[in-house]
Write an enzyme that holds these catalytic residues in place. Sequence first.
Site, mmCIF file in Angstrom:
data_model
loop_
_atom_site.group_PDB
_atom_site.id
_atom_site.type_symbol
_atom_site.label_atom_id
_atom_site.label_comp_id
_atom_site.label_asym_id
_atom_site.label_seq_id
_atom_site.Cartn_x
_atom_site.Cartn_y
_atom_site.Cartn_z
ATOM 1 N N GLU A 16 7.425 11.069 4.807
ATOM 2 C CA GLU A 16 8.236 11.082 3.581
ATOM 3 C C GLU A 16 7.864 12.216 2.633
ATOM 4 O O GLU A 16 8.740 12.800 2.010
ATOM 5 C CB GLU A 16 8.134 9.727 2.857
ATOM 6 C CG GLU A 16 9.051 8.650 3.417
ATOM 7 C CD GLU A 16 8.535 8.000 4.679
ATOM 8 O OE1 GLU A 16 7.339 8.216 5.007
ATOM 9 O OE2 GLU A 16 9.289 7.276 5.353
ATOM 10 N N HIS A 53 9.740 -4.427 2.053
ATOM 11 C CA HIS A 53 11.000 -3.760 2.394
ATOM 12 C C HIS A 53 12.169 -4.247 1.540
ATOM 13 O O HIS A 53 13.318 -4.022 1.904
ATOM 14 C CB HIS A 53 11.341 -4.011 3.868
ATOM 15 C CG HIS A 53 10.626 -3.102 4.807
ATOM 16 N ND1 HIS A 53 9.265 -2.992 4.837
ATOM 17 C CD2 HIS A 53 11.088 -2.244 5.756
ATOM 18 C CE1 HIS A 53 8.915 -2.122 5.776
ATOM 19 N NE2 HIS A 53 10.014 -1.653 6.339
#
Lengths: 325, 320
Positions: free
Chosen positions: A60, A129
Site C-alpha cells: 500500500e 475489514h
Amino acid sequence: MARLTMREAISQALWEEMERDSSVFILGEEVGVWGGTYAVTKGFYDHFGAGRVKDTPISESAIVGAAIGAAMTGLRPVAELMTINFAFSAMDHIVNQAAKLHYMFGGQFVLPLVIRTVSGGGRQLGATHSQTPDVVFAHFPGLKVVAPGTPEDAKGLLKAAIRSNDPIMFIEHATMYQVRGEVPEEDYSIPIGVSKIQRQGKDVTIVSYSKGLELSMKAAEELARDGVEAEVIDLRTLRPLDMGPVIESFKKTNRAVIVEEGWKSFGVGAEVSTRIYEDAFDYVDAPIKRVAQKEVPLPYNRNLEQMALPQVPDILAAVKEVLNG
Amino acid sequence: MNINPEKHLDMYYQMVLIRRMEERAAELYQQGKIGGFLHLYIGQEAVSTGLIGARLPQDRVITAYRDHGVAVNCGLPVNAILAELLGKATGVSKGRGGSMHMADTSRNFWGGHAIVGSHLPLAAGLALGDQYANKDAVTICMFGDGATNIGYFHEALNLSKVWKLPLLWVCENNQYGMGTTVEHASAVSEIRQKAEGYGIPNERVDGMDIIAVYDASSKAIERVRSGEGPYLLEIMTYRFRGHSMGDPERYREQAEIKKWQEQDPIGIYHSYLLGKKIASSDELTGIEKRAEEDVKAAEAFAQTSPEPTPEELFMDIYVD
C-alpha cells in the site's frame, strides 16, 4: 437518464475519463487481470492494456507513494486501495506526503491524484475489514475527502476528482455497489465541496453522507407517513465541508439529527453539530442528536454487527427526540 | 571516465561551496537565526557532487532531509537555499519547508523529504512517470543507510524491479542512522546485499573519492537509461559533524572522526587535481575564495530578504 448501479456509475466515470485523457491511469491490487475486487474495473485491462491498468504487489505504501510520484510528473493516477482499512498501511504517504507536498514546497509540486477506496461495515468481515474511518482522512488540510451517496453523485464527483489538481480520497461504501439510481447520459461532473439537499422538508434537518444517506432517506419516508417532513442534506464531501445548505435548512427547521456510519466520538456529527451551534445558536429549539456506530470494534456475528451499526429505527428515535425537545 | 578540466574545476567549486555554506549555516543556527533541525552535509560532499555531476539534465534527483548539498549540486542558487534556511519568502520553498524540505522542479530536484524512507515510493512514481511517457530519463534516489531498515525501502525496491523502472537507488552509507551503527540496525553488514534479494544489480563505492563516485555513477546511470531496470549503488562515506546540530555524539570516538577527517573528500580531490596537473594550486585557491565570497553574498541576500507575508499562511493548500 439511465438507471445505473453505483458500481456501473463509478466504472463509467473511470472509463470515460481514461478515454478522454491518456494521462489518466489506474494502479492497485487486483485492478487489472482480476477486474477489481468489487468488479469496478472489469474489462479495463483488456481495453486499456497493462500499461494503463497496473496491477501492483500488496504494497500500500508503494501504491500511494508511486501514485504521488507519478502525479508530480504530471500524470493523473487513480490509485485503488482495496479497502480503507488497508489505507492505514499507507497512512504516511496519504497524510505526510499527499496532503503536504503542494504547500510545503511553496506550491511547486502539483498532485492530480485520486485515491479510490472502499469503506464501511455490515458484511461480516470482522473488525479489521469493516471500519468507516472516513473522518480520519478529513482531519488533514491539503487533502480532500469525497464520499458519494448516490450513483449520480458518484459518477459526477469521481469525474471532477480525476480532473482536479488536488489529492483526493474518494471513498465508496462496501454495501452500496448494487444501489440503483438515475444517472444522466451526457458527460457531466459535480463540483467537489458542495453539499446537496436530497429531500426537501420543513420539520427537521437530517444531515448525512454515503451509507448514512441511504438510511436517512428511508427514515425520511417513514417519517412522512407520520406527517413529519424531514429535509435530508447530503454532505457529499467531508473536506472541504460545505455547511451552507445545512445552516440554511436548520434556520428553517430549528432541529437537526446527524447520521454517520462511523463512531460517534470525534466524528462527523461532532463537527457538524458544533458548526451549527457556532453559526446558528439562536435558531436551536432542541439539542442536536447524533446517530452513529456503537463504540466497539465491529464483531463478526451478524446480529451483534447489526446492533453496532446505525439503523433506520435509531434515526427515527433521534428525530422524535429532537421534535419533542 | 573522461572528465574535462572545466568540469573538474566546477565540481571542485561545488564541493567547496557546499562546505563553506554548511559551515556558515552552522554558525547561523548557533546564533538562533535558523530554526528547527539542521543536518549538515560536511564530509559527504563527494557523494552528491560526483553522483549528480554524472546525470543528464532530464534526470530527476530526489533525496532525504540532508539535502542542502544535493540542492547545490542540482544547481539551486545558494541565495535561495540560505534564504530558505532563514525562513524567508525568497527561499526555494518560500520559507514554508525549511532545511529538510527544499526542491526546485525547474532544476529537476524533487526534494528534500524528511520522513525516513518515505520518498523511495515517490521515486518509483517519478520513474514510472518517465516510463509511462516514454522519456529517456533516469530517476536518481538518494537515501541513508538507516532508510534501508524501513518497509518503504523494501516495497519500493521490489516494485522498481517488478516494473523495471528507470531508477538508480543510491544509499549514502555514512555508517550511522542518527547514533545507531549499521551493525546494530541492519541484518546485513553491506547495504548492497539487500538489493540482491530483489534481483537488483549493485555495487559498493568509496564515497570519499569523487572520481570513484563519478565513474560508478556514470556507468550506473547509463545502464539504467539503457532500459535494464533499476540499479543500486552503496556509497561509503562519513559525516564529520553530528547527525544534526546539538548532537552530543556519545556514540562515536573522537579518534574515529579524526581518522575519517584525514580522508577529507575535498583534500583528496585537491591532491588529485594537483597531481594530475589539471589545476595549479593558485587556481584552486582562487576557486576556494570565490566559493567563500559567493556564500557571503548569498547570506547578505538571505538576511535582507523579506519574511513571508501573513497572507502566505493560507496560500497553496489546494490548487483548485
